[in-house]
Design a protein around this motif. Sequence first.
Motif, PDB file in Angstrom:
ATOM      1  N   SER A  25      -2.386  29.980  10.855  1.00 17.21           N
ATOM      2  CA  SER A  25      -3.732  30.565  10.936  1.00 17.21           C
ATOM      3  C   SER A  25      -3.914  31.713   9.947  1.00 17.21           C
ATOM      4  CB  SER A  25      -4.026  31.038  12.363  1.00 17.21           C
ATOM      5  OG  SER A  25      -3.193  32.121  12.709  1.00 17.21           O
ATOM      6  N   ASN A  26      -2.833  32.203   9.354  1.00 12.17           N
ATOM      7  CA  ASN A  26      -2.929  33.299   8.387  1.00 12.17           C
ATOM      8  C   ASN A  26      -3.135  32.825   6.954  1.00 12.17           C
ATOM      9  OD1 ASN A  26      -2.545  35.233  10.390  1.00 12.17           O
ATOM     10  ND2 ASN A  26      -0.317  35.131  10.200  1.00 12.17           N
ATOM     11  N   LEU A  27      -2.901  31.552   6.675  1.00 11.67           N
ATOM     12  CA  LEU A  27      -2.932  31.064   5.294  1.00 11.67           C
ATOM     13  C   LEU A  27      -4.253  31.326   4.586  1.00 11.67           C
ATOM     14  CD1 LEU A  27      -1.005  27.720   5.830  1.00 11.67           C
ATOM     15  CD2 LEU A  27      -0.208  29.703   4.536  1.00 11.67           C
ATOM     16  N   GLU A  28      -5.360  31.189   5.297  1.00 12.42           N
ATOM     17  CA  GLU A  28      -6.667  31.385   4.676  1.00 12.42           C
ATOM     18  C   GLU A  28      -6.856  32.806   4.160  1.00 12.42           C
ATOM     19  OE1 GLU A  28     -10.091  31.926   7.585  1.00 12.42           O
ATOM     20  OE2 GLU A  28      -8.531  31.038   8.866  1.00 12.42           O
ATOM     21  N   ARG A  52       0.234  18.527   6.635  1.00  9.63           N
ATOM     22  CA  ARG A  52      -0.603  18.335   5.444  1.00  9.63           C
ATOM     23  C   ARG A  52      -1.486  19.562   5.300  1.00  9.63           C
ATOM     24  NH1 ARG A  52      -1.391  12.314   6.680  1.00  9.63           N
ATOM     25  NH2 ARG A  52       0.353  11.461   5.501  1.00  9.63           N
ATOM     26  N   MET A  53      -1.513  20.085   4.072  1.00  2.07           N
ATOM     27  CA  MET A  53      -2.307  21.273   3.774  1.00  2.07           C
ATOM     28  C   MET A  53      -3.385  20.867   2.775  1.00  2.07           C
ATOM     29  SD  MET A  53       0.993  23.760   3.424  1.00  2.07           S
ATOM     30  CE  MET A  53       0.128  25.304   3.264  1.00  2.07           C
ATOM     31  N   TYR A  54      -4.600  21.358   2.990  1.00  8.44           N
ATOM     32  CA  TYR A  54      -5.735  20.989   2.151  1.00  8.44           C
ATOM     33  C   TYR A  54      -6.283  22.230   1.464  1.00  8.44           C
ATOM     34  CZ  TYR A  54      -5.419  16.652   4.745  1.00  8.44           C
ATOM     35  OH  TYR A  54      -4.948  15.481   5.301  1.00  8.44           O
ATOM     36  N   TYR A  55      -6.555  22.068   0.159  1.00  6.52           N
ATOM     37  CA  TYR A  55      -7.050  23.163  -0.673  1.00  6.52           C
ATOM     38  C   TYR A  55      -8.241  22.689  -1.492  1.00  6.52           C
ATOM     39  CZ  TYR A  55      -2.543  25.400   0.212  1.00  6.52           C
ATOM     40  OH  TYR A  55      -1.458  25.966   0.805  1.00  6.52           O
ATOM     41  N   LYS A  56      -9.095  23.631  -1.846  1.00  8.15           N
ATOM     42  CA  LYS A  56     -10.166  23.402  -2.809  1.00  8.15           C
ATOM     43  C   LYS A  56      -9.731  24.107  -4.080  1.00  8.15           C
ATOM     44  CE  LYS A  56     -14.523  22.250  -3.708  1.00  8.15           C
ATOM     45  NZ  LYS A  56     -14.999  20.896  -3.651  1.00  8.15           N
ATOM     46  N   VAL A  57      -9.489  23.341  -5.140  1.00  8.97           N
ATOM     47  CA  VAL A  57      -9.055  23.891  -6.427  1.00  8.97           C
ATOM     48  C   VAL A  57     -10.127  23.519  -7.445  1.00  8.97           C
ATOM     49  CG1 VAL A  57      -7.246  23.918  -8.183  1.00  8.97           C
ATOM     50  CG2 VAL A  57      -6.634  23.608  -5.770  1.00  8.97           C
ATOM     51  N   GLY A  58     -10.937  24.501  -7.813  1.00  9.45           N
ATOM     52  CA  GLY A  58     -12.069  24.197  -8.685  1.00  9.45           C
ATOM     53  C   GLY A  58     -13.024  23.270  -7.957  1.00  9.45           C
ATOM     54  N   ARG A  59     -13.302  22.120  -8.558  1.00  7.25           N
ATOM     55  CA  ARG A  59     -14.188  21.143  -7.925  1.00  7.25           C
ATOM     56  C   ARG A  59     -13.418  20.069  -7.170  1.00  7.25           C
ATOM     57  NH1 ARG A  59     -17.478  19.225 -12.855  1.00  7.25           N
ATOM     58  NH2 ARG A  59     -15.571  19.861 -13.868  1.00  7.25           N
ATOM     59  N   LYS A  60     -12.083  20.148  -7.198  1.00  7.25           N
ATOM     60  CA  LYS A  60     -11.264  19.108  -6.579  1.00  7.25           C
ATOM     61  C   LYS A  60     -10.715  19.559  -5.233  1.00  7.25           C
ATOM     62  CE  LYS A  60      -8.218  18.622  -9.827  1.00  7.25           C
ATOM     63  NZ  LYS A  60      -7.109  18.139 -10.637  1.00  7.25           N
ATOM     64  N   ASN A  61     -10.576  18.582  -4.337  1.00  3.94           N
ATOM     65  CA  ASN A  61      -9.852  18.798  -3.085  1.00  3.94           C
ATOM     66  C   ASN A  61      -8.434  18.292  -3.300  1.00  3.94           C
ATOM     67  OD1 ASN A  61     -11.945  19.869  -1.484  1.00  3.94           O
ATOM     68  ND2 ASN A  61     -12.807  17.825  -1.255  1.00  3.94           N
ATOM     69  N   VAL A  62      -7.461  19.088  -2.885  1.00  2.10           N
ATOM     70  CA  VAL A  62      -6.053  18.758  -3.099  1.00  2.10           C
ATOM     71  C   VAL A  62      -5.345  18.747  -1.744  1.00  2.10           C
ATOM     72  CG1 VAL A  62      -3.906  19.526  -4.193  1.00  2.10           C
ATOM     73  CG2 VAL A  62      -6.083  19.818  -5.385  1.00  2.10           C
ATOM     74  N   MET A  63      -4.501  17.732  -1.539  1.00  2.63           N
ATOM     75  CA  MET A  63      -3.698  17.633  -0.332  1.00  2.63           C
ATOM     76  C   MET A  63      -2.233  17.799  -0.726  1.00  2.63           C
ATOM     77  SD  MET A  63      -1.538  15.598   1.731  1.00  2.63           S
ATOM     78  CE  MET A  63      -1.686  13.970   1.061  1.00  2.63           C
ATOM     79  N   VAL A  64      -1.530  18.653   0.022  1.00  2.22           N
ATOM     80  CA  VAL A  64      -0.112  18.925  -0.211  1.00  2.22           C
ATOM     81  C   VAL A  64       0.611  18.716   1.115  1.00  2.22           C
ATOM     82  CG1 VAL A  64       1.572  20.686  -0.869  1.00  2.22           C
ATOM     83  CG2 VAL A  64      -0.670  20.643  -1.980  1.00  2.22           C
TER      84      VAL A  64
END
Length: 147
Positions: A25-28, A52-64
């Motif tokens: 819950s702290n990642l944001e 699974r972690m989800y990020y918005k990088v520029g205009r792309k959504n990235v899953m790690v």
Amino acid sequence: MKKFKGSVIINKPVKVVSEMFLDPSNLEHYQDGFIRKDPILGDVGQEDSLSRMYYKVGRKNVMVEETVLINKLPESLVLLYHSRNIDKMMKCSFVEIDEQTTRFEYEYEYIRVSWYLPRLKFILFPNSYKKRGDKWNRQFKDFVENS
């Protein structure tokens, strides 16, 4: 392939620092672009757990995908991150300097970079990957100290 190391001094007890680092819950609060973390296998933070972690990088959504390889908190933690083009391992150590001060040591090892643009970025701008990790860890320090 490539390793980066660093550390930050955090003015909080080691137990507090390590618990805050593991709490999803702290990642944001310190990872730019973070959207959410979904547990897939096991309990979050436990050895062999997968999330699974989800990020918005520029205009792309990235899953790690994050796998916890070793959890010896509050002393150390080893994580494996896998995405479509990059695999990296992160080793974290939380060293007690005194009762109210912790040295957070981190090491990133990039194991696989498979797409030509990230490979080219490694060649032309080798410190760009280190800068992102250093920035997030400085932001983590600020978040912990101000919480």
